[in-house]
Motif scaffolding. Structure first.
Motif: not given
Length: 304
Positions: A279-304
């Motif tokens: 949206g109008s802000r940014s999200v930084t995820a720290v301690g992520v295991r791999d790119q697949d986990e990033v994609a999982k978080l991005v997809t979920w947060l887009n729906k929330s």
């Protein structure tokens, strides 16, 4: 470094020109500037400004300067104003002439800087705005965070990242203490930052929310959410106004598409950090295991 690093390098150009960076930071900027004409042009603008100041003439004072000024002053019946004194000084004093010459040079260079900056903003906007670094108040990130504060902040984040895997509670307390943190619920966050945390809509299966807090970090006042995986390990989400990825100093960065977002990925040795626009802000995820986990978080947060 690649052109994706322009938004990391540009806030450091002035400090690099003035010799205020550490050896490692200076080497990183120098390496990028050699390969990036846009940043090299901006650096040359700093160099031109410094040269104009250095070459501005300061002529010698005339022996009869003050007598000439006295003759120009009005009689006792006419009021002597500050503007009158100043106009005479500018006209008669060689220093005044030098001041006018220097002012003209500065205005010329300032005009060039505004022209270059305006064109650069349009160019970045044409590339999807990926390099814009503006907060909600319209100020640039460079206005709010000096190179010195940026370096200090990167050092604090490095200590936090070293501590997070083995002592997550200690790492969280360190940030809360350092940046005047306050643990809040969703409504409390709204009162402090003006928006509801993105995690208030829930997390993907396999994750739970441990705590939410608001931190007054150098970049901005942001929301930090500590999340736990089912195996007890920790993942932290920062929701912030800036797009800065220089939180992590000189660590290796790369760009990737995660879900439907362009993400900046940072190598944290045993894990990664990921920053993307939400949206109008940014999200930084720290301690992520791999790119697949990033994609999982991005997809979920887009729906929330």
């Amino acid at each position: 470094m690649s052109t994706n690093d322009c938004k990391t390098v540009q806030p450091y150009l002035s400090a690099y020109h003035d010799g205020e960076l550490s050896a490692g930071q200076a080497a990183t900027v120098a390496q990028h500037v050699e390969a990036c004409e846009s940043c090299a042009s901006e650096l040359r603008a700093f160099e031109s400004l410094g040269s104009a100041f250095a070459q501005a003439p300061i002529p010698a004072k005339r022996d009869d300067l003050w007598q000439r000024i006295e003759r120009e002053l009005p009689t006792a019946n006419e009021p002597v104003t500050l503007s009158r004194r100043f106009s005479v000084w500018i006209r008669e004093s060689p220093y005044g002439a030098g001041l006018v010459s220097m002012a003209a040079s500065i205005l010329l260079l300032l005009g060039f800087g505004l022209w270059y900056g305006g064109n650069n903003k349009h160019e970045m906007a044409g590339n999807g705005g990926a390099m814009a670094m503006h907060g909600n108040d319209g100020h640039t990130h460079d206005d709010e965070m000096s190179a010195e504060h940026m370096a200090e902040f990167a050092g604090v984040m490095d200590d936090y990242l070293q501590k997070l895997p083995s002592d997550p509670d200690g790492a969280e307390q360190m940030l809360l203490t350092k940046y005047d943190g306050e643990k809040v619920d969703a409504e409390g966050a709204v009162k402090l930052v003006g928006y509801r945390p993105i995690v208030s809509g829930g997390l993907p299966e396999g994750y739970s929310l441990a705590s939410t807090s608001v931190l007054k970090m150098p970049c901005c006042t942001c929301v930090k959410a500590v999340c736990k995986r089912n195996d007890g390990s920790t993942l932290v989400l920062f929701e912030h106004d800036d797009e800065e990825t220089a939180w992590f100093g000189d660590r290796r960065q790369s760009m990737a598409t995660c879900g439907d977002k362009d993400c900046c990925l940072v190598d944290l040795d045993s894990s990664i950090a990921a920053t993307w626009k939400q949206g109008s802000r940014s999200v930084t995820a720290v301690g992520v295991r791999d790119q697949d986990e990033v994609a999982k978080l991005v997809t979920w947060l887009n729906k929330s």
